[in-house]
Design an enzyme around this catalytic site. Structure first.
Site, mmCIF file in Angstrom:
data_model
loop_
_atom_site.group_PDB
_atom_site.id
_atom_site.type_symbol
_atom_site.label_atom_id
_atom_site.label_comp_id
_atom_site.label_asym_id
_atom_site.label_seq_id
_atom_site.Cartn_x
_atom_site.Cartn_y
_atom_site.Cartn_z
ATOM 1 N N GLU B 51 0.820 -1.220 0.000
ATOM 2 C CA GLU B 51 0.000 0.000 0.000
ATOM 3 C C GLU B 51 0.852 1.268 0.000
ATOM 4 O O GLU B 51 0.467 2.293 -0.550
ATOM 5 C CB GLU B 51 -0.942 0.025 1.202
ATOM 6 C CG GLU B 51 -2.111 -0.945 1.093
ATOM 7 C CD GLU B 51 -1.798 -2.304 1.704
ATOM 8 O OE1 GLU B 51 -0.623 -2.578 2.016
ATOM 9 O OE2 GLU B 51 -2.743 -3.099 1.860
ATOM 10 N N PHE B 113 -11.293 -7.323 13.957
ATOM 11 C CA PHE B 113 -10.193 -7.769 13.110
ATOM 12 C C PHE B 113 -9.914 -6.722 12.022
ATOM 13 O O PHE B 113 -10.821 -6.248 11.348
ATOM 14 C CB PHE B 113 -10.534 -9.113 12.463
ATOM 15 C CG PHE B 113 -9.485 -9.587 11.498
ATOM 16 C CD1 PHE B 113 -8.213 -9.910 11.943
ATOM 17 C CD2 PHE B 113 -9.757 -9.675 10.146
ATOM 18 C CE1 PHE B 113 -7.230 -10.315 11.055
ATOM 19 C CE2 PHE B 113 -8.780 -10.086 9.244
ATOM 20 C CZ PHE B 113 -7.509 -10.406 9.710
ATOM 21 N N GLN B 114 -8.653 -6.371 11.868
ATOM 22 C CA GLN B 114 -8.211 -5.369 10.895
ATOM 23 C C GLN B 114 -8.927 -4.031 11.068
ATOM 24 O O GLN B 114 -9.245 -3.354 10.097
ATOM 25 C CB GLN B 114 -8.340 -5.889 9.456
ATOM 26 C CG GLN B 114 -7.345 -7.013 9.164
ATOM 27 C CD GLN B 114 -7.144 -7.277 7.682
ATOM 28 O OE1 GLN B 114 -8.053 -7.103 6.883
ATOM 29 N NE2 GLN B 114 -5.938 -7.717 7.323
ATOM 30 N N LYS B 163 -17.449 -1.154 5.792
ATOM 31 C CA LYS B 163 -17.858 -2.126 4.780
ATOM 32 C C LYS B 163 -19.370 -2.119 4.536
ATOM 33 O O LYS B 163 -19.815 -2.226 3.391
ATOM 34 C CB LYS B 163 -17.409 -3.528 5.204
ATOM 35 C CG LYS B 163 -17.591 -4.557 4.102
ATOM 36 C CD LYS B 163 -16.953 -5.890 4.465
ATOM 37 C CE LYS B 163 -17.073 -6.861 3.301
ATOM 38 N NZ LYS B 163 -16.450 -8.159 3.611
ATOM 39 N N MET B 468 24.152 9.908 2.813
ATOM 40 C CA MET B 468 23.881 11.223 3.383
ATOM 41 C C MET B 468 24.153 11.228 4.884
ATOM 42 O O MET B 468 24.808 12.129 5.407
ATOM 43 C CB MET B 468 22.437 11.641 3.087
ATOM 44 C CG MET B 468 22.081 13.041 3.545
ATOM 45 S SD MET B 468 23.153 14.296 2.824
ATOM 46 C CE MET B 468 22.152 14.867 1.459
#
Lengths: 193, 554
Positions: B51, B113-114, B163, B468
């Site tokens: 993602e 969940f999630q 959802k 760097m």
């Protein structure tokens, strides 16, 4: 808030913030203040005559530059409708205090005397405690509290300042935000260096 | 017309002119993906490996085109993986709308969940965010998100959709996209004052940033530079607006800016700051920045005015409009002595030394420019290679330099390059410059470039160390190289091949020239592993908090 003591005394200012009355708005405003390090003394949220709008009153210690940043950063939030500083000389500021103090028959009378001088109300009395209610300017409440140095304070609760300017509808509530900005940002016009 | 939340989702995307989105499916967004399946001819979905890559791709898409980038992820880890990408877009004012799924409204707040409270997580890194709790609110919330992302100072907006909302049904009506309003709060008097200051200045300098590109203000800015005979310097986000070789182009300003640009600002009597925010990488010491100058600041975001450096005159609004308003009040000027002085500084400025045997960063970049041309889109990651790219790339395409400026996100590059290539089509040359450190972070997106046949050329400035940070350790930490020399044995050529891309290696300028030419012919993605010395440094450098007197030139 707790860093207040370590900083040089800055002018205390009162800011009125009109926001959409939606859930999460207080979180957005307080998250912004926290992230930008604005030095907030108190913050109250209240309903207004318009059910879609809440008023947040903030007291804040800081200089002109900090004030401008607070106003402009707050204005960036999508939930902000108006934000402006109240003119201290022309504002009505009130705070509510509830004070629960330990007392018995031996000192009840002297407490009643303090309460009556400050026009505080006794709203609860039990054999070993008393609850006082006082409404007034923050300074008055500060002064009132100094009278209890010798007593045992059991619990104390202050609402924080809520404020309005005197006179008719505040001019800032009658204008679109851009015009207010011009008023709030005198440094746009003059040399500050 | 009665539609489900998922149908409304697709209809509003189409209504808002979205043709491509980046994302990754998951449980909470199954309904949305089912609808995307049915509408694959209307909305193209690019599947990334992670993602985070999708969020950088949406960002790269927006930076390359000016349109709003769209990313879609599932709830919980899908949503939290977007955070770095959203914060990157926020810091660089890139218009983006992120959609996340969430658990059904009845499960919200129960540690399901999630489940993640992504609205709370992204509050400080978005312009605004929403949770849609009723399907009736979905269409207008999405419309508001697109409006907010593009209005005023642009930035990311997140819309969280539980959802059950994607399955619920309600009445839907198409609406035309809202017009984007630009907030302007300047008046004629301020415009005249600004013009007066510019006309009276003896040693004027323009200092501009990404706001010029956002406002499509490149041409008015060039007009200002020539009419007022006013040299210009720019931030990382403002590169590529002025032609190279033009005496008015002072080059990059700030920590790794050139001596001339920093010196000119410190000696100027007028600095006109356009679409820039005096960040700590530019105004390294805000008290000493342009100390001899009056400062005019032009910015669309009023909260930027005087935030970091006190200014004398400020104008709020779209940079292109304001510059166009100022231009008619300007008189043609020639600052001969000032320009001579600048030329003298330029002659003595830092110049890297060429080598025939070793690969030198500036020579790699010069070769890339020669072969890919000024109209290519250059994307970078973050680190030394990014600074070299900003210093030496001679590109002139507006929106032709895509880099993470404000947040400095290592691992930004490959996702952003994918977004840019998808947005502009495969006929547009996209070159990604990265370091071995940055590239290791998100090279997993190599599979995405292969899946979609994207001819991105990736040039890896491989010094085998985290250059760097190591450079700072060399200069300021007594060469104690703590965790910057990881002894990685990654073979980028083999790795490219494992992904299904083409891999090349170059150790000399000659080899690089040859393999880059090869890569230019390759219809799919190519990676070029360029071996450079681990002691290569980015110069000049002004340490944080310092000024022009602290500049390190060798």
């Amino acid at each position: 808030m707790d860093q207040q003591q370590n900083r040089p005394a800055a002018q205390r200012r009162v800011i009125s913030l009109l926001v959409d009355n939606q859930n999460g708005v207080l979180a957005r405003v307080s998250s912004l203040f926290c992230r930008r390090g604005f030095n907030i003394d108190s913050l109250t949220v209240s309903a207004t005559n318009d059910p879609t709008i809440s008023r947040i009153t903030v007291t804040f210690g800081g200089d002109e530059q900090a004030l401008n940043q607070l106003l402009l950063q707050t204005e960036r939030l999508e939930c902000t409708r108006q934000v402006f500083e109240l003119d201290q000389n022309n504002s009505l500021m009130r705070e509510l205090l509830l004070l629960k103090i330990s007392c018995d028959s031996s000192n009840r009378t002297e407490l009643r005397e303090i309460a009556s001088i400050y026009k505080a109300k006794i709203i609860d009395l039990s054999p070993d405690s008393m609850v006082l209610e006082l409404t007034g300017k923050p300074e008055k409440i500060d002064a009132f509290l100094t009278m209890f140095d010798g007593y045992e304070i059991l619990e104390l609760c202050r609402t924080g300042v809520t404020a309005l300017e005197r006179g008719g509808k505040h001019p800032h509530m009658q204008k679109p935000p851009q015009e207010i900005r011009a008023v709030q940002l005198p440094f746009q016009q003059k040399c500050v260096k | 017309m009665k539609l489900t939340g998922s149908q409304i989702f697709v209809e509003v995307l189409v209504e808002q002119g979205v043709d491509t989105i980046f994302g990754y499916p998951g449980g909470a967004v199954l309904n949305l993906y089912d609808e995307l399946y049915r509408n694959s001819d209307r909305v193209r979905h690019i599947l990334t490996a992670h993602e985070q890559g999708a969020s950088h791709a949406a960002d790269g898409y927006a930076r390359a085109t000016g349109r709003t980038g769209v990313v879609l992820a599932t709830s919980g880890p899908g949503a939290t993986n977007l955070v770095t990408g959203i914060a990157t877009a926020y810091m660089d004012s890139v218009p983006m709308v992120a959609f996340t799924g969430n658990v059904p409204t009845t499960q919200l707040g129960r540690d399901s969940f999630q489940e993640a409270y992504i609205e709370g997580i992204t509050m400080p890194i978005t312009k605004h965010n929403f949770t849609v709790r009723h399907v009736e609110d979905l269409a207008d919330t999405m419309r508001a998100a697109f409006r907010i992302a593009q209005s005023g100072r642009k930035g990311p907006v997140l819309v969280d959709i539980p959802k059950d909302v994607t399955a619920a049904v309600c009445e839907f009506e198409n609406k035309a996209p809202e017009l984007i309003r630009t907030v302007t709060a300047y008046d004629e008097e301020q415009v005249r004052q600004a013009a007066k200051l510019i006309n009276e200045a003896q040693r004027p300098v323009v200092y501009f940033g990404g706001g010029v590109r956002s406002a499509a203000g490149c041409q008015p800015l060039r007009d200002l530079v020539y009419k007022a005979d006013m040299p210009a310097t720019y931030t990382l986000m403002g590169t590529g607006v002025l032609d190279y070789g033009d005496p008015h182009n002072l080059g990059l300003i700030g920590m790794h800016g050139c001596y001339t640009a920093n010196k000119a600002v410190s000696e100027a009597d007028l600095v006109v700051a356009v679409g820039t925010r005096f960040s700590d990488r530019v105004a390294l010491n805000p008290d000493k920045f342009a100390a001899k100058a009056k400062i005019i600041q032009i910015d669309i975001d009023p909260s930027e005015l005087g935030k970091n450096v006190a200014v004398d005159l400020s104008l709020v609004g779209d940079a292109a409009y304001i510059l166009q308003a100022i231009l008619p009040h300007l008189e043609q000027r020639y600052h001969m002595r000032w320009m001579e002085q600048i030329e003298q500084w330029q002659r003595n400025d830092y110049k890297p030394k060429d080598s025939d045997t070793e690969l030198k960063p500036h020579q790699i970049i010069r070769e890339i420019c020669e072969q890919a041309g000024p109209e290519a889109v250059y994307v970078t990651d973050v680190g030394q290679h990014q600074m070299w790219a900003a210093q030496y790339l001679h590109h002139t395409k507006s929106r032709g330099f895509i880099t993470s400026g404000g947040l400095g996100t290592m691992g930004f590059g490959y996702g952003a390059a994918i977004g840019a290539q998808v947005a502009l089509g495969n006929d547009q040359r996209v070159v990604m410059l990265t370091g071995d450190g940055s590239f290791h972070m998100n090279l997993n997106e190599g599979c995405t470039a292969v899946s979609y046949d994207l001819p991105i050329i990736t040039v890896i400035f491989n010094n085998q160390v985290l250059g760097m940070v190591r450079q700072w350790q060399t200069s300021f930490y007594g060469k104690r190289y703590s965790n910057t020399d990881p002894h990685r044995k990654t073979d980028f050529v083999k790795l490219a091949e494992a992904f299904g891309a083409k891999g090349y290696r170059a150790e000399t300028p000659e080899q690089f020239k040859a393999v880059f030419a090869e890569a230019m012919k390759n219809p799919g993605p190519s990676w070029i592993d360029c071996r450079i010395g681990k002691d290569e440094r980015v110069l000049p450098m002004i340490p944080g908090g310092g000024d022009i007197n602290d500049i390190i030139m060798k």
